[in-house]
Design an enzyme around this catalytic site. Structure first.
Site, PDB file in Angstrom:
ATOM      1  N   HIS A   6      52.166  16.767 -17.290  1.00  0.00           N
ATOM      2  CA  HIS A   6      53.443  16.722 -18.012  1.00  0.00           C
ATOM      3  C   HIS A   6      53.438  17.590 -19.270  1.00  0.00           C
ATOM      4  O   HIS A   6      54.507  17.946 -19.774  1.00  0.00           O
ATOM      5  CB  HIS A   6      53.847  15.271 -18.329  1.00  0.00           C
ATOM      6  CG  HIS A   6      53.107  14.629 -19.455  1.00  0.00           C
ATOM      7  ND1 HIS A   6      52.010  13.816 -19.253  1.00  0.00           N
ATOM      8  CD2 HIS A   6      53.317  14.658 -20.791  1.00  0.00           C
ATOM      9  CE1 HIS A   6      51.571  13.363 -20.424  1.00  0.00           C
ATOM     10  NE2 HIS A   6      52.351  13.866 -21.371  1.00  0.00           N
ATOM     11  N   SER A  49      48.256  13.652 -25.246  1.00  0.00           N
ATOM     12  CA  SER A  49      48.155  13.770 -23.788  1.00  0.00           C
ATOM     13  C   SER A  49      47.228  14.921 -23.422  1.00  0.00           C
ATOM     14  O   SER A  49      47.383  16.039 -23.924  1.00  0.00           O
ATOM     15  CB  SER A  49      49.528  14.015 -23.176  1.00  0.00           C
ATOM     16  OG  SER A  49      50.350  12.891 -23.330  1.00  0.00           O
ATOM     17  N   ASP A  54      48.365  12.744 -13.082  1.00  0.00           N
ATOM     18  CA  ASP A  54      48.909  13.564 -14.164  1.00  0.00           C
ATOM     19  C   ASP A  54      47.818  14.491 -14.717  1.00  0.00           C
ATOM     20  O   ASP A  54      47.288  14.271 -15.807  1.00  0.00           O
ATOM     21  CB  ASP A  54      49.457  12.655 -15.265  1.00  0.00           C
ATOM     22  CG  ASP A  54      50.344  13.395 -16.255  1.00  0.00           C
ATOM     23  OD1 ASP A  54      50.411  14.631 -16.172  1.00  0.00           O
ATOM     24  OD2 ASP A  54      50.955  12.734 -17.118  1.00  0.00           O
TER      25      ASP A  54
END
Length: 245
Positions: free
Chosen positions: A65, A166, A96
């Site tokens: 993402h 992230s 992810d």
């Protein structure tokens, strides 16, 4: 008899077990391999995530993402150096994760662990860029290993994860990446309910892209610090046995 027992203690350091590293040691050894991923999205917005070097020839791991809908990306290293454009090389459809590629060589690389060894309660260290505060070190535990209905595994972790974190590497006690942070449960009353993708998914993604991950070296000799501590402890026992002041 006492001297014989003491000699056996001094010579008995034969177990080649790896010594757990401190958070300071893990941060010192790996911070140079953790990067900021700077993204301009197709809608004109900007975004910053975290990544880390997994191959010396410019291969960067991050979350899918972070790179999603990117118009342009580059990498900032902890030295302040900024790369040329980073290209999306590969991404997982299952978890992810994504791999980025920059033009580089001889970059310092992070070692991947076998995530099947992860256990609830295991101590972890995380290095990331929360709120763009580069190379922030946090610690916690693997709270649980979760299996989703489709069979995919997640690591629930207690180390704090904030926006821009992230893609942060999650290290085990040996300083090897055991998972990759990707998200949190937000909302009032939720505390440190964070999640990471186990490193074996990253290993698979690298191999599919034609790269071999750096794997831990088997330790065949005791570490020097552990050996010194063993000798010191054995000497204390020897003195007690021989009643030496």
């Amino acid at each position: 008899m006492k001297i014989l027992l003491a000699a056996l203690l001094l010579l008995g350091y034969v177990t080649p077990l790896a010594e757990a590293k401190t958070h300071v040691e893990i941060a010192d050894e790996n911070a140079k391999s953790v990067v900021a991923v700077n993204v301009i999205k197709k809608d004109g917005s900007t975004f910053t995530g975290t990544g880390f070097v997994v191959h010396p020839d410019g291969l960067i791991a991050t979350t899918r993402h972070v790179a999603e809908n990117a118009l342009y990306m580059n990498i900032t290293f902890n030295t302040g150096a900024v790369s040329d454009e980073a290209k999306l090389l590969s991404q997982s459809q299952e978890v992810d994760l994504a791999l980025l590629k920059i033009q580089a060589a001889n970059l310092p690389v992070i070692t991947l662990a076998d995530s099947d060894t992860a256990l609830p309660g295991q101590i972890i260290t995380v290095i990331g860029n929360p709120r763009r505060l580069q190379n922030t070190v946090s610690s916690g535990l693997i709270s649980q290993v979760r299996q989703k209905a489709n069979g995919v595994l997640w690591h629930q972790i207690s180390a704090p994860i904030s926006p821009s974190s992230s893609g942060s590497p999650v290290f085990n006690e040996n300083g090897e990446v055991i998972s990759v942070a990707f998200g949190s449960y937000k909302g009032e009353g939720n505390q440190n309910l964070n999640f990471a993708v186990p490193s074996n998914y990253l290993t698979q993604l690298m191999e599919t892209a034609g790269y071999s991950p750096i794997i831990p070296m088997q330790q065949t000799q005791p570490t020097s610090n552990a050996f010194v501590r063993h000798i010191q402890k054995s000497w204390q026992i020897l003195k007690r046995l021989l009643k030496i002041n």
